[in-house]
Write a protein that holds these residues in place. Sequence first.
Motif, PDB file in Angstrom:
ATOM      1  N   ASN A   1      10.446   5.091  10.803  1.00 23.30           N
ATOM      2  CA  ASN A   1      10.120   4.342   9.586  1.00 23.30           C
ATOM      3  C   ASN A   1       8.641   4.080   9.397  1.00 23.30           C
ATOM      4  OD1 ASN A   1       9.428   1.351  10.011  1.00 23.30           O
ATOM      5  ND2 ASN A   1      11.416   1.268  10.982  1.00 23.30           N
ATOM      6  N   ALA A   2       8.269   3.840   7.872  1.00 23.23           N
ATOM      7  CA  ALA A   2       6.822   3.583   7.616  1.00 23.23           C
ATOM      8  C   ALA A   2       6.165   2.450   8.345  1.00 23.23           C
ATOM      9  CB  ALA A   2       6.595   3.632   6.122  1.00 23.23           C
TER      10      ALA A   2
ATOM     11  N   PHE B   1       0.733  -1.219  -0.070  1.00 20.65           N
ATOM     12  CA  PHE B   1       0.087   0.099   0.133  1.00 20.65           C
ATOM     13  C   PHE B   1       0.973   1.468   0.105  1.00 20.65           C
ATOM     14  CE2 PHE B   1       0.651  -0.461   4.640  1.00 20.65           C
ATOM     15  CZ  PHE B   1       0.988   0.753   5.043  1.00 20.65           C
ATOM     16  N   THR B   2       0.158   2.318  -0.473  1.00 22.45           N
ATOM     17  CA  THR B   2       0.980   3.750  -0.260  1.00 22.45           C
ATOM     18  C   THR B   2      -0.066   4.521   0.468  1.00 22.45           C
ATOM     19  OG1 THR B   2       0.255   4.343  -2.344  1.00 22.45           O
ATOM     20  CG2 THR B   2       2.419   3.419  -2.388  1.00 22.45           C
TER      21      THR B   2
ATOM     22  N   LEU C   1       4.429   7.346   2.494  1.00 22.67           N
ATOM     23  CA  LEU C   1       4.644   5.874   2.856  1.00 22.67           C
ATOM     24  C   LEU C   1       4.511   5.049   1.617  1.00 22.67           C
ATOM     25  CD1 LEU C   1       3.887   7.386   5.633  1.00 22.67           C
ATOM     26  CD2 LEU C   1       3.014   5.106   6.475  1.00 22.67           C
ATOM     27  N   SER C   2       5.395   4.113   1.459  1.00 25.99           N
ATOM     28  CA  SER C   2       5.340   3.071   0.482  1.00 25.99           C
ATOM     29  C   SER C   2       5.805   1.796   1.047  1.00 25.99           C
ATOM     30  CB  SER C   2       6.142   3.674  -0.689  1.00 25.99           C
ATOM     31  OG  SER C   2       6.274   2.847  -1.653  1.00 25.99           O
TER      32      SER C   2
ATOM     33  N   SER D   1       9.892  -0.475   3.268  1.00 25.83           N
ATOM     34  CA  SER D   1       9.208   0.668   3.154  1.00 25.83           C
ATOM     35  C   SER D   1      10.019   1.963   3.132  1.00 25.83           C
ATOM     36  CB  SER D   1       8.471   0.905   4.597  1.00 25.83           C
ATOM     37  OG  SER D   1       9.419   0.969   5.405  1.00 25.83           O
ATOM     38  N   THR D   2       9.506   3.021   2.533  1.00 30.36           N
ATOM     39  CA  THR D   2      10.126   4.046   2.169  1.00 30.36           C
ATOM     40  C   THR D   2       9.290   5.209   2.821  1.00 30.36           C
ATOM     41  OG1 THR D   2       9.184   4.657   0.171  1.00 30.36           O
ATOM     42  CG2 THR D   2      11.089   3.369   0.127  1.00 30.36           C
ATOM     43  N   MET D   3       9.878   6.457   3.555  1.00 31.33           N
ATOM     44  CA  MET D   3       9.415   7.538   4.077  1.00 31.33           C
ATOM     45  C   MET D   3      10.196   8.712   3.797  1.00 31.33           C
ATOM     46  SD  MET D   3       7.690   8.173   7.799  1.00 31.33           S
ATOM     47  CE  MET D   3       9.017   8.194   8.503  1.00 31.33           C
TER      48      MET D   3
END
Length: 263
Positions: A142-143, A45-46, A70-71, A80-82
């Motif tokens: 973190n996400a 999800f994003t 958030l990814s 995850s990336t944020m």
Amino acid sequence: MKLKQILIFSMLLLISASCTSPLNKKEVSPSIASTEKALNEKDSFTADYSEETINGLNSEKVSLTNTATLSVGSKDSAFSTMTLLRPSGAEEIPDSKQTIYTLLNPKNSKEIIEYTNQDPNTTWQERTMPLPGENNKTYSDNALYLHERLWTPIRTFKDRFTRSDKMSDVDGKKAVSFQAVLLKEDLEKDIDPALKKNLSSVSYDKLTITLWSDPDSSLPLKIEMQSELTIGEEKIPSSSKETLVYTSFDPVKETLPEDIATE
């Protein structure tokens, strides 16, 4: 308490948190559970996240706004990336941009490895931590951890939610809304252990949680948490509003930046 300390507290405040016909509290709980179940059945999800914090110091009010994208790939890639933007609320705290990648530890499936870059630095900081969970005492921006912190109070107090008797709209989509109002005694008893350790001088007075879900798919559309609290011995009043809007449940495909060295 110094203004800088108050602003730092504010930046850490990530609390760990309308439709068809009215339901009583016992009937609402399965609907919230089915919303989380529908989310867990998705691989990825994003979402867009924001937090607005206002502190009152004597006659002065200082506000801070955090925003993030958030990814999350929750199953296959488990990363995850944020990107977190923190506009300054005072000269003591400059604007900053933070990027975080996480991935499953290849040597231990119960851990994740987190890589953090705080602009203007160019070096990635690495640390290993447990997978996010309700009993985890580790704190992170973190996400994966942020998302878990928002869902923990929803899960914990699912029997306290009531359902609106009107249909809502979230970015043009039909939505069913559920809301719970938690008071000081609830929050002090069930506060996130990581926050309790880092924010021992914070008193949580009230938390209002609203969850919007898609009436057809049961997928979550939006989470909003509004908190009222006091900080320090001076009992400085503060308020915080956190919002998470889900933007997609399509597969997420991301790769680590080339300058992150992994084995």
